[in-house]
Design a protein around this motif. Structure first.
Motif, short mmCIF file in Angstrom:
data_model
loop_
_atom_site.label_atom_id
_atom_site.label_comp_id
_atom_site.label_asym_id
_atom_site.label_seq_id
_atom_site.Cartn_x
_atom_site.Cartn_y
_atom_site.Cartn_z
N PRO A 122 0.75 -1.14 -0.11
CA PRO A 122 0.02 -0.10 0.12
C PRO A 122 0.85 1.31 -0.16
O PRO A 122 1.98 1.27 0.59
CB PRO A 122 -0.70 -0.21 1.23
CG PRO A 122 -0.71 -1.50 1.77
CD PRO A 122 0.59 -2.08 1.09
N LEU A 189 -5.16 -3.17 -0.38
CA LEU A 189 -5.42 -1.96 -0.08
C LEU A 189 -5.65 -1.45 1.08
O LEU A 189 -5.38 -0.37 1.40
CB LEU A 189 -6.28 -1.33 -1.37
CG LEU A 189 -6.19 -1.27 -2.74
CD1 LEU A 189 -7.48 -1.30 -3.75
CD2 LEU A 189 -5.17 -0.16 -3.18
N GLN A 206 -4.13 0.80 -9.93
CA GLN A 206 -3.58 1.25 -8.65
C GLN A 206 -2.49 2.12 -8.52
O GLN A 206 -2.11 2.64 -7.86
CB GLN A 206 -4.11 -0.02 -7.60
CG GLN A 206 -5.64 -0.31 -7.46
CD GLN A 206 -6.27 -0.94 -8.57
OE1 GLN A 206 -5.43 -1.64 -9.27
NE2 GLN A 206 -7.55 -0.96 -8.24
N SER A 209 -2.23 5.06 -10.20
CA SER A 209 -2.98 6.16 -9.59
C SER A 209 -2.35 6.59 -8.37
O SER A 209 -2.88 7.67 -7.53
CB SER A 209 -4.52 5.78 -9.20
OG SER A 209 -4.62 4.55 -8.07
N THR A 211 -2.16 4.50 -5.11
CA THR A 211 -2.51 3.75 -4.31
C THR A 211 -1.77 2.63 -3.59
O THR A 211 -1.83 2.21 -2.69
CB THR A 211 -4.14 3.57 -4.41
OG1 THR A 211 -4.23 2.45 -5.45
CG2 THR A 211 -5.28 4.79 -4.42
#
Length: 314
Positions: A122, A189, A206, A209, A211
């Motif tokens: 994460p 996540l 992800q 982006s 994240t």
């Protein structure tokens, strides 16, 4: 006039292409994962290219694909319109689950795609690099939890090989298996696991982006357009490629198997499929017929060796 009308209809009918076969493709996992994406990509391309006018996808999840495989083998015998997707993960799951139904109980048609694994954490994780993750793994293997696909599958095998390359006992790894890509992604996540591992395509949006942080990929060389070192660059001599395949039902005649193989060949050579490969970031690793069956036998033997090292197969 009546004869002319009938002759016109017959001529028109003869000018039409042969009626395309209907197919049902079993995706032996939950929606969202690699097998589901493969099956639905096949559905899209086969319909767009006119290879089949009607392609249905059915999800039959559980036990690394072995539940779907058993159902397929038992219920589809002799049906040339039934297909199932599978791959490297299924090979491992058959061995670890001691599944009564194996890939010898279906008709392997072709290897379709290959995809390299990605190791992610994460964005909020204090782990910044693969070296950080390996350091934590060496310090206390059990404290590092890995979220990935089914036990004994590609993700699990890759983690075992990473541990072995780092000098850590592979039997000590803390691997948490999820039956679908969506479930694994949610756990990663949500910081429910230390790190996640899966095909790069399942993490790409992800990562882009922000994240998820991409630590490394399992390819031999850096992947085009992917800003991450290989495991080899990170000091770990590990290369792992996940591959996906399509198989037909057991009990087909030689003519039926040839017809299915011809449709799959049309699929993989089509513009629609090639565009899907680019979009998904999948490698084109098409291999069919006897050459694929021989490679499959080699992969099963090699996988059994790795799973013995990890302690999943005795």
């Amino acid at each position: 006039m009546k004869h002319f009308f009938l002759a016109s209809i017959l001529a028109g009918a003869m000018a039409l292409p042969a009626f395309a076969a209907d197919y049902t493709i079993i995706a032996p996992a939950n929606p969202g994962g690699g097998w589901d994406q493969t099956a639905r990509s096949m559905q899209t391309a086969m319909q767009q290219e006119g290879i089949s006018s009607n392609v249905q996808v059915q999800n039959v999840p559980g036990a690394g694909g072995t539940i779907g495989l058993a159902q397929f083998a038992n219920q589809s015998k002799g049906n040339p319109g039934s297909l199932i997707v599978g791959g490297y993960v299924m090979v491992g799951a058959i061995l670890t689950n001691k599944a009564p139904v194996t890939l010898k109980d279906v008709t392997p048609i072709a290897r379709l795609t290959g995809e390299y694994e990605a190791i992610v954490v994460p964005a909020s994780s204090p782990i910044q690099t693969m070296a950080d993750l390996v350091e934590a793994l060496k310090k206390d293997p059990g404290s590092v939890s890995w979220g990935g696909g089914s036990a004994g599958g590609t993700d699990h095998i890759a983690v075992g090989l990473i541990a072995k390359a780092a000098g850590v006992d592979p039997t000590k790894i803390n691997y948490i298996a999820f039956s679908g890509g969506g479930e694994a992604l949610a756990a990663i996540l949500g910081s429910q696991v230390t790190a996640g591992i899966s095909g790069y395509g399942e993490f790409e949006s992800q990562v882009k982006s922000g994240t998820l942080r991409l630590l490394a990929v399992t390819s031999a060389e850096r992947l085009p357009g992917v800003d991450a070192p290989t495991l080899k660059e990170s000091g770990l001599d590990v290369v792992v490629e996940n591959w996906r395949m399509v198989a037909a039902a057991p009990g087909l005649t030689a003519e039926q198997e040839a017809a299915v193989s011809a449709d799959i060949e049309k699929l993989v050579k089509s513009a629609s499929w090639q565009e899907i490969l680019k979009t998904k970031g999948w490698q084109d690793s098409y291999l069919s017929g006897d050459a694929f069956k021989a490679q499959l036998d080699k992969d099963v033997a090699a996988t059994e060796g790795v799973l013995k090292d990890i302690g999943l197969v005795k």
